[in-house]
Scaffold this active site. Structure first.
Site, PDB file in Angstrom:
ATOM      1  N   THR A 150      40.173  43.375  48.264  1.00 48.59           N
ATOM      2  CA  THR A 150      40.007  42.156  49.052  1.00 48.59           C
ATOM      3  C   THR A 150      40.706  41.020  48.299  1.00 48.59           C
ATOM      4  O   THR A 150      41.897  40.815  48.458  1.00 48.59           O
ATOM      5  CB  THR A 150      38.520  41.839  49.305  1.00 48.59           C
ATOM      6  OG1 THR A 150      37.801  41.899  48.065  1.00 48.59           O
ATOM      7  CG2 THR A 150      37.922  42.829  50.286  1.00 48.59           C
ATOM      8  N   THR A 187      28.357  45.024  41.699  1.00 46.74           N
ATOM      9  CA  THR A 187      28.798  44.236  42.837  1.00 46.74           C
ATOM     10  C   THR A 187      30.241  44.589  43.130  1.00 46.74           C
ATOM     11  O   THR A 187      31.143  43.838  42.818  1.00 46.74           O
ATOM     12  CB  THR A 187      28.628  42.750  42.551  1.00 46.74           C
ATOM     13  OG1 THR A 187      27.324  42.558  42.033  1.00 46.74           O
ATOM     14  CG2 THR A 187      28.777  41.926  43.805  1.00 46.74           C
ATOM     15  N   ASN A 394      36.814  30.296  45.872  1.00 53.38           N
ATOM     16  CA  ASN A 394      35.631  30.678  46.633  1.00 53.38           C
ATOM     17  C   ASN A 394      35.212  29.631  47.645  1.00 53.38           C
ATOM     18  O   ASN A 394      34.575  29.955  48.651  1.00 53.38           O
ATOM     19  CB  ASN A 394      34.491  30.999  45.667  1.00 53.38           C
ATOM     20  CG  ASN A 394      34.637  32.393  45.099  1.00 53.38           C
ATOM     21  OD1 ASN A 394      34.236  33.377  45.709  1.00 53.38           O
ATOM     22  ND2 ASN A 394      35.264  32.487  43.937  1.00 53.38           N
TER      23      ASN A 394
END
EC number: 2.3.1.35
Length: 399
Positions: A150, A187, A394
């Site tokens: 990603t 994660t 982010n």
């Protein structure tokens, strides 16, 4: 890192762009297949808000008849209700139909933006295409690693080869992850494959041990995501004899090394990070206490920003240590930063602050070593610094 990465015997893989992502030429679909039924094990997120693929795959492992793992990137298929479950099961059925497998023999993972329904049309067209590109060569393995990415900037692969009673055995793995990284499983997504013979219970035990000292020892910002999945597949294609206790120890070490290399690669690729930080805590009474201290330091925003600013601010590290549940005082702590003693048993040590600051600024790798006087347990943990670029990336992720 990737030029000589090959799959274990009896495995094939592929990856391609099917059009899930905004940039339609970016790889977004990966497939891993075993020519024979595999023993499969999985470790999944402990986040109570978990993606539909986690729920579907978790029902199917551990088991002794896993044949494939299908992975899409660009869409996490999380927080999508019953439709998300149906879409995850549909993905496995499309792969199963294309390969002549049972639906339950296919595992599924998804990663990307949360809360968007899975786009079936590009995936429906992509699955036959990715099946058609399956191969056992290094480029096919690399393409599969690319299809999982990603915000990753590089594909992540690792491989080890060992000899068991004169027979060569391989362990090969891939992972994705660059943010939303925190231990509590892991994660990220990872598929680890081996051609060693294992039972379902052996695979489950080996995987959990490896995860605990690798993916559970990495953190970027402390956020355990909805999609975390690590899968271990073992097909026995090496034709090695059933493994003895000593053989299992060797295989455990190889799986551990692959998982650690992949976990560290995630931290080195952390979004916007300038520093790769290794935290070593020793002298603890229990390993759990050592890990709690290391995790607290790793996730502390003030520690991470100090490293980003090349500031040897020992006060932030010592303070983070003290806010754990471990019973200690400031006099119990000895602290080294990049090999320099900066704090000892309740008092700051005399050290050249400019030199230590320069050692942080001029090197990507940073070492924090914290020693306690309570016992012999230790842990190694990996994290990154927290930079303005991380915040920018982010803040713009879904806009």
């Amino acid at each position: 890192m990737t030029a000589d990465m090959i799959l274990p015997r009896g495995f094939r893989s592929a990856g391609l762009a099917c059009g899930i992502k905004e940039n339609k030429s970016t790889f977004d679909l990966s497939l891993f297949v075993s020519d024979e039924p595999c023993v499969g094990a999985g470790v999944f997120t402990k986040n109570q808000v978990c993606g539909a693929p986690v729920k579907v795959s978790r029902e199917r492992v551990p088991g002794d008849s896993v044949r494939a793992v299908i992975i899409n990137s660009g869409n996490a298929n999380a927080c999508t209700g019953e439709r998300g479950i149906e879409d995850a099961r549909w993905m496995t059925s499309e792969v199963a139909q294309g390969l002549g497998f049972e639906n339950e023999e296919v595992l599924v993972c998804s990663t990307g933006i949360i809360g968007h329904f899975l786009p079936r049309t590009p995936i429906e067209q992509g699955i036959p295409a990715v099946i058609g590109q399956l191969g056992a060569d290094a480029s096919s393995f690399l393409n599969a690693a690319r299809g999982m990415m990603t915000t990753d900037t590089v594909p992540k692969q690792a491989m080890r080869e060992l000899t068991v009673d004169g027979t060569s055995v391989r362990v090969s793995g891939v992972a994705k992850g660059a943010a939303m990284i925190a231990p509590n499983m892991a994660t990220m997504l990872s598929v680890i494959m081996t051609d060693a013979p294992l039972s379902a219970s052996q695979a489950d035990a080996l995987l959990r041990e490896a995860v605990d000292f690798s993916f559970n020892c990495v953190s970027v910002e402390g956020h355990t995501s909805t999609s975390d999945t690590v899968i271990l597949l073992a097909n026995g294609a090496s034709e090695a004899d059933p493994l003895s206790a000593d053989d299992l120890v060797q295989l455990q070490a190889a799986i551990m090394e692959v998982a650690m290399e992949l976990g560290q690669a995630i931290i080195r690729d952390a979004e916007g990070a300038d520093h790769f930080i290794t935290i070593e805590v020793s002298g603890a009474s229990t390993q759990a206490e050592a890990k709690e201290i290391a995790r607290t330091i790793a996730n502390d925003a003030l520690v991470k920003t100090a490293i980003a600013g090349s500031d040897p601010n020992w006060g932030r590290i010592v303070s983070a240590t003290g806010r754990t549940s471990v019973k200690l005082t400031e006099a119990d702590i000895v602290l080294h930063l990049n090999g320099t003693l900066i704090y000892e048993k309740g008092m700051p040590a005399e050290f050249d602050e400019e030199a230590v600051s320069a050692s942080i600024r001029d090197n990507r790798d940073v070492s924090i070593q914290l020693q306690l006087p309570f016992g012999s347990e230790s842990i190694v943990f990996w994290t990154s610094d927290l930079t303005q670029e991380y915040v920018r990336l982010n803040s713009e992720y879904t806009t």
